[in-house]
Design an enzyme around this catalytic site. Structure first.
Site, PDB file in Angstrom:
ATOM      1  N   GLU A   1       0.799  -1.382  -0.081  1.00 37.12           N
ATOM      2  CA  GLU A   1       0.085   0.029  -0.056  1.00 37.12           C
ATOM      3  C   GLU A   1       0.741   1.049   0.008  1.00 37.12           C
ATOM      4  O   GLU A   1       0.371   2.180  -0.652  1.00 37.12           O
ATOM      5  CB  GLU A   1      -0.671  -0.094   1.175  1.00 37.12           C
ATOM      6  CG  GLU A   1      -2.145  -0.988   0.992  1.00 37.12           C
ATOM      7  CD  GLU A   1      -1.778  -2.468   1.259  1.00 37.12           C
ATOM      8  OE1 GLU A   1      -0.635  -2.642   1.720  1.00 37.12           O
ATOM      9  OE2 GLU A   1      -2.596  -3.261   1.099  1.00 37.12           O
TER      10      GLU A   1
ATOM     11  N   HIS B   1     -11.107  -5.885   8.306  1.00 35.98           N
ATOM     12  CA  HIS B   1     -12.020  -5.606   7.192  1.00 35.98           C
ATOM     13  C   HIS B   1     -13.269  -4.816   7.550  1.00 35.98           C
ATOM     14  O   HIS B   1     -14.046  -4.655   6.845  1.00 35.98           O
ATOM     15  CB  HIS B   1     -12.575  -6.975   6.715  1.00 35.98           C
ATOM     16  CG  HIS B   1     -11.323  -7.784   5.987  1.00 35.98           C
ATOM     17  ND1 HIS B   1     -10.452  -8.526   6.769  1.00 35.98           N
ATOM     18  CD2 HIS B   1     -11.317  -8.221   4.857  1.00 35.98           C
ATOM     19  CE1 HIS B   1      -9.613  -9.169   5.923  1.00 35.98           C
ATOM     20  NE2 HIS B   1     -10.188  -8.927   4.586  1.00 35.98           N
TER      21      HIS B   1
END
Ligand SMILES: Cc1ncc(C[n+]2csc(CCOP(=O)(O)OP(=O)(O)O)c2C)c(N)n1
Ligand SMILES: Cc1ncc(C[n+]2csc(CCOP(=O)(O)OP(=O)(O)O)c2C)c(N)n1
Ligand SMILES: [Mg+2]
Ligand SMILES: [Mg+2]
Lengths: 336, 378, 336, 378
Positions: free
Chosen positions: C60, C129
């Site tokens: 990322e 998540h």
């Protein structure tokens, strides 16, 4: 009792922690041979050797991630992040691992890390060297966050942080590293008040200033200046930013009915927002005016030569005190 | 001084050159690197490895089924990767410490996770597979690569912890991660730290060719095993579908680490035969021919063929092993179906090790709120 | 006007942006061949090719850092972070680079990145998540932060975010990806209201609920339920979290005098704290009660089976409405 | 397949095997890798390189002096590293784009930074050295390693930007970073991305042996140049104090990148002769003998010796070049002393490109506040 700078008082706390607890290790960039860029870890390598005082490769995620592994093994790592602005590469490890492992494992894995952060501005530093990132950590459940404002607290609170079984992000105002104070190096931690308590550093009845870190010094100066103006201003040093000791804060606000909150970090979703909202929740019926925040502007930290316009200073705090008291000569009372 | 990617000709994808002891067709072949670490492996041990792989596959199948039936939130199948997991994990001793990713069912099983622990996580009841210290194995790590640093830190802890005899312990920490993970900063920093401190850690990269929909070629132009030496860490690239190669390679790595020679790295070249997770549809990105090719390299079949050929395995034993695996799967199903979600107020537990004024207050408020419902109901 | 799910309306916005502006590139993990794990980038690779729609390595920080470089070159990268909980490895690049480069270069370097984040909970997902990290970005000066709550807004706001010359962190509630709504795919951006505006999604006079994201749906349900109880509750969808449209919010609160703020993220130093503090600053004399925050608890996101006790639901919001109205049958009115 | 750190025997510290064209004593030697890229370098160009190094050193000395005199907040000296900076930067063309770290004074100078721009940053007046696009060079990056990803992204931009002829441009992006930076996740991710996309980017690692107080051995057990090939990026390890080697190596790397062959990596082995910054005291951690050793490898002296030997440089020219450098230094001093801090309200400028209700309000409030003072003063 000894007269020490904050840097020395922190250093003494590290010496003490390393001496008292064999599971304590100190790690970070330049913490060994150099003794840290602020000399806070000075002499530790010589005294405890390189298995306890570890010069690490230049990688903050690596440092914190390795500290997590050491904690898995039963160690109590004290990590130094060299400057406030360099904590972000470690953000993932702090937020997803350090803050959550105890919870995720239902208490099986302890994360007694102390993450020391030389912190905040006012020292004319280069870019990324004057950041106030504390709100990010206050918003992160699972961490404790403290900020010190004087050598005596620095010494005790660092020892408490290291002794804490929870991870603690420990903010040390760079501006005060050389500030002197009387420190009791012999204190037994068992005799000290817990780490989470705020302190009324000056009593007053007309308004309360809530602050932390180097701003405590500025707030005290403002309170002194306000006295000349016939105002009695109470000053609270939060010391612990998560959790905040709202008993102490609310008691003060119930008395004064007026509160100014100040910090260097930008105001937007900062610690001041949390404190203002929580005070309002707890003391709504006692408030004579909305809590006023005096903070860094919502801008990236400006170039050093302009930082004095970013950081709340005595005048801006006094102005806010005027505002919260609805006093006419408030400079920026204009509602815009 | 020129350094060129001498390995550039070798593709990062598919098999390429690997060390191997059992071929896809079940022949035992020689490998000068691995043989020294497999010489004493007898048929009994091979049968054990076979059993663990069968168990792993059976539980994996059950996990997928339970998810399909709505009993689990998610499942990350390890079909096809049993050898890499079981072979390496079986080479460990109890006091070693393992930091796995989310796909290491076989590792967790070998390390003693119970069927109940295996489903609790994917059912969403718990986030760890029990207390990591009871079996020296951390719960599955979901943040890609993060656990590799934990393994290195743990290994640094080992270096700093003398045993009863005053000698440093010769335990080893192990990190499991995937081919995709190899791109993460954390994994590279882990290699930097491991090399810098000569830490007793073994990196096991399960190169299953895919990171969700991305082939390993997106992550690397060179074999992943070639990364480690650049950091000063020796590596082995093995046939990850050969359980014996996994076992031998891990012994090589562990022995190095135990002897104080520092970290080692194993790339196990394998294949994810299933979906990334039950939420994934691999037909969107995968060539069925590739799957077919890998079906011919099945890790379990080859050991079965070898052992049958040697007379160490017959229909009876195969059936017995299958039945044992079925029993485990049934236990897992029962544990799943009988799972009871814990008390709501436990969500406030263990956020902190010590009391926390802010959170304690929230807990009381939420308890009062829930009580209010009960009172209303009365 | 077309009936679309939020995922499809976002997809249409991306198609449109790629078609209209050759400097737009879409990048992230699995955004190409797969079309994203939520199919939001479905079909883009086929339509625009791999120089515009880029499957990146799994890193990322690398994704956002490379997007910064692309922005240096004049591109307008639309980055997908696969799930909310995976944005932290990119935190350093977002906070120190994306947010600051325009400022640091005195406007020479634009950072028109859009960072799309499938976001928040309620979907029974695995650990990491279901995070709500928006406050971190709201606290970061130099970023704009928006959160969408319906397909129509999602479509327009994504196009606006991509067109924005400032970096935008764009939060998409996973819970609503399949929610349907009427979307005008022909809208000319020039005809739309600017991205920063909040919207009153339901009018009322007794109390105001301020919220954003999927909680807008819950808040509307609560308002409907409250109606049965004879209460008229106004609901405001903030849409933009930084800056917040305080004109709209303050107008409502001046009318109702009572405000409930709700979000999924933990409350401590969250967006709700900022909104509560700002409302109090602006509307102190109109407030009949302290603003009440209903938020996720200050805990790491709990296991999925327990998330309903973490996320504010209809009952908790109603309870808060009762509290802010000082109504007796408030369930947790107990001051603890 | 075994990969062993074949390079482990070579130390990461001090010089070790490097490619070189000018020896420390000023002899021009052959190097089969570099010579093809240096054959056309005539004395005039060498004198130019010499001049740029002298300028760099002179400005660096001035910077240190200005800081000592309280005129600058900080200065990061590049004494000893002039060759690595000037040699590589001179090989670039204007349309290439450079992402330097904070120590690349020589690079900034070659890329056209004015003396005023050089001091503004360290005085704390500005955070960038002017508009990066006027000289295709970003301001100094302080977050270690972050700029390497920007260079890769920029290079991906180049790949996506056809020139007037419709062909992709053959510009190149360049990242400069230090030995310490090599440990950062970002730098490794940058190599992963660069290799994956075959991006036209050149990595220049100035291995000056130290990251503040940490010797390079803390970061690496292998030569840093050996890292790159593991990611699929060819590398060269050069004598960083040889300006011609830097020039030639950079041409090699640029040519590769321009031709579409993808990224390249140069490790310039050099030495930081001064303190890390003016805030640092290197006597706390450095052996004076090491400093002495490196003094004998000075990058400027060797070129001077070579050129004098060839008759391409004499006392007059040396004096003229020194005088020119002095003029630049004087300009820098003047710019520094005459710097005026900009208007306070500019701190609100350019946070956003478009109006921002929240910040605009703060700006108005602060303007009113400042006005209040002025009114009070009246
Ligand atoms: C930091 C982070 N980014 C993204 C994800 C989403 N994600 C989960 S698994 C996966 C692919 C991982 O591939 P690999 O490392 O090869 O392991 P495999 O799934 O093949 O076992 C991704 C991108 C994540 N979990 N963590
Ligand atoms: C992310 C980050 N961590 C730490 C620092 C503090 N720091 C500044 S320079 C430096 C050493 C860098 O060493 P190297 O990469 O070798 O470059 P050099 O200073 O030798 O040119 C460190 C640790 C920083 N600027 N950024
Ligand atoms: Mg994989
Ligand atoms: Mg260096």
């Amino acid at each position: 009792m000894t007269e020490l700078t904050m840097a020395r008082s922190l250093n003494a706390a590290l010496h003490r922690a390393l001496a008292d607890d064999p599971t304590v290790v100190v790690m970070g960039e330049d913490v060994g041979t150099l003794g840290g860029v602020f000399r806070v870890t000075d002499g530790l390598l010589a005294a405890y050797g390189k298995s306890r005082v570890i010069d690490t490769p230049l990688a903050e995620s690596g440092i914190v991630g390795a500290a997590v592994g050491l904690a898995f093994h039963g160690f109590r790592p004290v990590v130094e992040i060299q400057f406030d602005g360099f904590i972000y590469p470690a953000f993932d490890q702090i937020v997803c691992q350090v803050a959550k492992l105890h919870y995720r494992t239902r208490g099986a894995v302890r994360m007694p890390l102390t993450i020391r952060v030389p912190w905040a501005g006012g020292v004319g530093a280069a870019e990324h060297h004057s950041e106030s990132p504390e709100a990010y950590f206050v918003h992160t459940s699972g961490l404790r966050v403290v900020a010190v404002s004087n050598p005596a607290d620095a010494h005790i609170m660092l020892r408490q942080a290291i002794a804490s079984d929870d991870p603690v992000v420990f903010f040390e105002p760079k501006l005060l590293y050389h500030a002197k104070g009387t420190v009791d190096l012999e204190t037994d931690l068992a005799d000290t008040a817990p780490m989470g308590l705020a302190r009324v550093v000056r009593e007053g009845v007309d308004a309360t200033i809530v602050t932390y870190g180097a701003q405590v010094v500025t707030a005290l100066q403002a309170a002194t200046a306000a006295e000349d103006d016939g105002l009695s201003v109470e000053v609270i040093d939060l010391r612990s930013l998560s959790p905040v000791d709202y008993d102490t804060v609310a008691a003060s606000v119930r008395k004064t009915g007026r509160v100014v909150i100040t910090h260097e970090a930008p105001g937007e979703a900062g610690v001041g927002a949390e404190v203002a909202a929580s005070i309002t929740e707890r003391c709504f019926d006692h408030l004579e005016a909305a809590p006023v925040r005096v903070t860094g502007h919502d801008i990236p930290y400006p170039p050093a030569k302009l930082e004095r316009h970013h950081l709340p200073d005595l005048d801006r705090i006094l102005d806010a005190v005027d505002r919260v008291l609805d006093r006419p000569h408030s400079l920026s009372g204009v509602q815009l | 001084m020129t350094y060129s990617p001498s390995t550039a000709a070798e593709p990062a994808t598919d098999v390429g050159p690997v060390a191997r002891l059992i071929t896809p067709t079940g022949e035992r072949v020689a490998d000068s690197t691995l043989d020294p670490w497999a010489g004493d492996v007898d048929d009994a041990l091979l049968v054990d490895l076979y059993r663990d792989m069968v168990r792993t596959r059976r539980l994996d199948t059950e996990g997928v089924a339970l998810q399909r039936q709505g009993q689990l939130g998610l499942w990350a199948p390890c079909l096809g990767q049993e050898a890499a997991q079981v072979g390496t994990a079986r080479a460990l001793r109890e006091s070693d410490f393992v930091f796995p990713s989310y796909r290491e069912l076989g590792v967790q099983l070998v390390r003693g996770a119970t069927p109940a622990q295996l489903v609790e996580v994917w059912r969403g009841e718990e986030q760890s597979m029990g207390d990591p210290f009871t079996r020296n194995t951390a719960g599955p790590q979901i943040i890609i690569g993060a656990q590799t640093l934990h393994a290195v830190g743990y290994a640094m802890g080992i270096q700093r912890t003398p045993g009863a005899d005053g000698q440093p312990s010769d335990d080893v920490a192990v990190a499991y991660f995937g081919d995709g993970a190899s791109s993460q900063g954390d994994v590279n920093e882990a290699m930097v730290f491991a090399a810098s401190f000569g830490a007793p850690v073994v990196f096991v990269c399960s190169n299953n060719q895919w990171a969700i929909s991305e082939p390993v070629a997106v992550q690397s132009r060179t074999p992943l095993a070639a990364r480690a030496p650049a950091f000063g860490i020796p590596s082995l690239r093995i046939d990850g579908n050969d359980v014996l190669a996994g076992f031998a390679a891990m012994r090589w790595a562990l022995e190095r680490a135990r002897s104080g020679a520092g970290p080692a790295y194993i790339e196990a070249v394998t294949y994810r035969m299933g979906a990334h997770t039950t939420a994934d549809d691999p037909t969107r990105y995968r060539d069925p021919a590739e799957l077919e090719r890998w079906r011919g390299r099945d890790p379990i079949t080859r050991v079965e063929t070898l052992l049958r050929g040697r007379g160490a395995l017959d229909d009876d034993l195969v059936a017995e092993i299958a039945a044992d695996a079925d029993r485990l799967a049934a236990q897992m199903r029962t544990a799943c179906l009988s799972a009871r979600t814990r008390d709501p107020l436990t969500i406030f537990d263990e956020v902190y090790a010590a009391p926390h004024t802010g959170l304690d207050r929230q807990r009381r408020a939420y308890a009062a709120y829930l009580d209010g419902f009960e009172e209303e109901a009365r």
